[in-house]
Enzyme design. Structure first.
Site, short mmCIF file in Angstrom:
data_model
loop_
_atom_site.label_atom_id
_atom_site.label_comp_id
_atom_site.label_asym_id
_atom_site.label_seq_id
_atom_site.Cartn_x
_atom_site.Cartn_y
_atom_site.Cartn_z
N GLY A 140 -6.18 -7.31 5.74
CA GLY A 140 -6.86 -6.70 4.61
C GLY A 140 -5.87 -6.41 3.50
O GLY A 140 -4.70 -6.12 3.76
N GLY A 141 -6.31 -6.51 2.25
CA GLY A 141 -5.42 -6.22 1.12
C GLY A 141 -4.20 -7.10 1.14
O GLY A 141 -4.29 -8.33 1.17
N ASP A 142 -3.03 -6.46 1.15
CA ASP A 142 -1.77 -7.22 1.12
C ASP A 142 -1.02 -7.11 2.44
O ASP A 142 0.20 -7.24 2.47
CB ASP A 142 -0.89 -6.72 -0.03
CG ASP A 142 -0.55 -5.24 0.09
OD1 ASP A 142 -1.23 -4.53 0.86
OD2 ASP A 142 0.39 -4.78 -0.58
N GLU A 143 -1.74 -6.91 3.53
CA GLU A 143 -1.11 -6.76 4.84
C GLU A 143 -1.52 -7.90 5.77
O GLU A 143 -2.69 -8.24 5.89
CB GLU A 143 -1.50 -5.43 5.48
CG GLU A 143 -0.79 -5.15 6.79
CD GLU A 143 -1.06 -3.75 7.33
OE1 GLU A 143 -0.42 -2.81 6.84
OE2 GLU A 143 -1.94 -3.62 8.20
#
Length: 319
Positions: free
Chosen positions: A221-224
């Site tokens: 999710g997101g930048d992970e």
């Protein structure tokens, strides 16, 4: 436009038969259209089925020494790493009871020897097409649409599966969490299209770092991102993190007329020897704790948490 010959990936077929003459007969029929390997006993067949790249279809005899085709088929269908591979029995056993038993243990089709050339070709092609379609549908449910790597759901299921397998075979497992540093700044300064391109580049780097069927890279999710390395040698953890860090550092800078920015990541890795008293999420929690240390330590670094058994944590920090 012509497709370069080297770009065409042939479907892979594994032939399992203890008679060399029977293997050669099938090979003469399907060998030109498909990438074919063979095994003459159940142990070799099981090993080849788990190796990457895995076969897309198995053509299997029933009568074999020590472990027959029925038993081997049941073993492959009971193992989460091989249960998706379709199996066609190719056997001289032609009674209704034999055929029914084959389907009951998990085969998708049954051919009676001596095989007829055109029938074998059509049935193999049909089963491979169905298998490809099924895998494509599964991929849509388990894939991150932007980066084309696995999603969180796939990560969770794979971690549970590989954890159980490592418990069974007394093998270590590693979980690596990769978090982009200052990703919001990249979005704000260079636009969301640049941010998406950044995520795609990182996903490609991480994808190139996995090599075994049990390994996985997922966007959480997101930048992970998170990676699973099954049967991972603990002594290789520092080298693995350093290699990923160096590859990401080679991604081109983001630039506009006013500023430029390097892409860096913070990482946390856990390496564990699973046992029945521990849980798969322990590995994820340890990796997340190591990542937190990296963020607190100034970013653009990695921490490695190495519990050689559950609860025995040793933390190392690397810039």
């Amino acid at each position: 436009m012509d497709i370069p010959q080297e770009a065409v990936v042939k479907p892979r077929i594994l032939i399992v038969d203890d008679e060399a003459a029977h293997i050669m007969t099938i090979l003469s029929i399907v060998g030109k259209e498909y990438e074919v390997s063979f095994a003459m006993n159940a142990n070799d067949a099981f090993r080849l089925s788990q190796q990457y790249p895995q076969p897309d279809l198995i053509l299997m005899d029933i009568t074999m020494p020590e472990c027959d085709g029925y038993q081997l088929c049941a073993m492959l269908k009971a193992d989460q790493q091989t249960q998706h591979i379709p199996i066609i029995f190719v056997s001289a056993n032609e009674s209704e009871e034999d055929i029914a038993k084959g389907f009951n243990v998990g085969c998708v089709d049954y051919l009676v020897k001596p095989v007829r050339q055109q029938e074998l070709k059509v049935r193999v092609a049909t089963r491979l097409a169905l298998h490809k379609h099924t895998r494509s549908l599964e991929q849509l449910a388990y894939q991150d649409p932007l980066t084309q790597v696995a999603n969180r759901r796939k990560f969770t299921e794979t971690l549970q599966r590989e954890w159980s397998r490592c418990v069974r075979y007394h093998q270590p497992i590693a979980v690596l969490i990769v978090d982009l540093d200052n990703f919001k700044q990249i979005n704000d300064s260079f636009g969301h299209a640049a941010g998406d391109h950044c995520l795609e580049n990182v996903a490609e780097v991480l994808r190139s770092s996995i090599h075994r069927p049990g390994d996985l890279v997922a966007r959480m999710g997101g930048d992970e991102f998170a990676l699973i390395f099954s049967d991972f040698e603990p002594s290789a953890s520092n080298k693995k993190c350093r290699t990923i860090q160096d590859m990401i550092a080679r991604i081109p800078k983001f630039k506009n007329s006013d500023e430029s920015a390097d892409l860096t990541v913070s990482m946390g890795m856990s390496v564990m020897y699973p046992d029945t008293k521990s849980d798969a999420l322990d590995a994820l929690r340890e990796a997340d704790s190591a990542l937190y240390k990296s963020k607190q330590g100034g970013k653009n670094c990695y921490h490695i948490s190495k519990p050689y058994c559950a609860g025995e944590t040793k933390l190392a920090h690397f810039k």
